[in-house]
Motif scaffolding. Structure first.
Motif, mmCIF file in Angstrom:
data_model
loop_
_atom_site.group_PDB
_atom_site.id
_atom_site.type_symbol
_atom_site.label_atom_id
_atom_site.label_comp_id
_atom_site.label_asym_id
_atom_site.label_seq_id
_atom_site.Cartn_x
_atom_site.Cartn_y
_atom_site.Cartn_z
ATOM 1 N N GLY A 136 11.744 -4.163 5.949
ATOM 2 C CA GLY A 136 10.308 -4.139 6.319
ATOM 3 C C GLY A 136 9.722 -3.462 5.416
ATOM 4 O O GLY A 136 10.142 -2.775 4.928
ATOM 5 N N SER A 137 7.940 -3.678 5.521
ATOM 6 C CA SER A 137 7.283 -2.822 4.911
ATOM 7 C C SER A 137 7.002 -1.207 5.819
ATOM 8 O O SER A 137 7.454 -1.216 6.697
ATOM 9 C CB SER A 137 6.051 -4.188 5.217
ATOM 10 O OG SER A 137 6.027 -5.098 4.473
ATOM 11 N N THR A 138 6.708 -0.664 4.457
ATOM 12 C CA THR A 138 6.373 0.404 4.976
ATOM 13 C C THR A 138 5.057 0.849 5.825
ATOM 14 O O THR A 138 4.010 -0.381 4.633
ATOM 15 C CB THR A 138 6.199 1.370 3.626
ATOM 16 O OG1 THR A 138 7.299 1.454 2.802
ATOM 17 C CG2 THR A 138 5.865 2.891 4.117
ATOM 18 N N GLY A 139 5.069 1.195 6.773
ATOM 19 C CA GLY A 139 3.587 1.550 7.367
ATOM 20 C C GLY A 139 2.412 2.051 6.656
ATOM 21 O O GLY A 139 2.608 2.701 5.533
ATOM 22 N N SER A 140 1.479 2.218 7.286
ATOM 23 C CA SER A 140 0.350 2.776 6.282
ATOM 24 C C SER A 140 -0.127 4.659 6.497
ATOM 25 O O SER A 140 0.869 4.865 8.180
ATOM 26 C CB SER A 140 -1.493 1.755 6.524
ATOM 27 O OG SER A 140 -0.860 1.485 7.328
ATOM 28 N N THR A 141 -0.867 5.058 6.446
ATOM 29 C CA THR A 141 -0.611 7.183 6.317
ATOM 30 C C THR A 141 -1.141 6.840 7.382
ATOM 31 O O THR A 141 -2.669 5.858 7.026
ATOM 32 C CB THR A 141 -1.270 7.208 5.304
ATOM 33 O OG1 THR A 141 -0.336 7.029 3.962
ATOM 34 C CG2 THR A 141 -1.124 8.907 4.527
ATOM 35 N N GLY A 142 -0.912 8.001 8.530
ATOM 36 C CA GLY A 142 -1.642 8.066 9.392
ATOM 37 C C GLY A 142 -3.231 8.626 8.950
ATOM 38 O O GLY A 142 -3.860 9.203 7.672
#
Length: 102
Positions: free
Chosen positions: A55-61
């Motif tokens: 899966g894709s990497t999540g966005s930075t918080g």
């Protein structure tokens, strides 16, 4: 006697009426019931599928909020008073001021 005559006339009329209307025999229609489907035995197990892609990497918080400023601390107690110094034996102490900051 009158009653016998009336009853006889009534029976004669009824007999003639029933004899005059010969109805055909009712038609019987046979409808077959729904076909019952019986499943057969299970087949052999299929081969395992391929592994899915990563899966894709999540966005930075988001950056967190800055905390509140703390309360000022309490004042410290005064230190104990030192003993007076001894007089020197003809020694001169010269104190130089600190060098200016650049």
């Amino acid at each position: 006697m009158k009653q016998n005559l009336i009853i006889s006339a009534l029976l004669a009329t009824l007999t003639l009426t029933l004899a005059a209307c010969d109805r055909p025999a009712p038609t019987v229609v046979s409808v077959p019931g729904p076909a019952v489907v019986v499943p057969g035995p299970a087949g052999p197990q299929g081969a395992p599928g391929n592994t899915g892609s990563t899966g894709s990497t999540g966005s930075t918080g988001s950056t967190g909020s800055t905390g509140n400023t703390g309360s000022p601390g309490m004042s410290g107690s005064d230190g104990a008073k030192g003993e007076p110094g001894k007089s020197g034996d003809g020694t001169t102490v010269i104190i130089t001021p600190p060098a200016p900051k650049q």
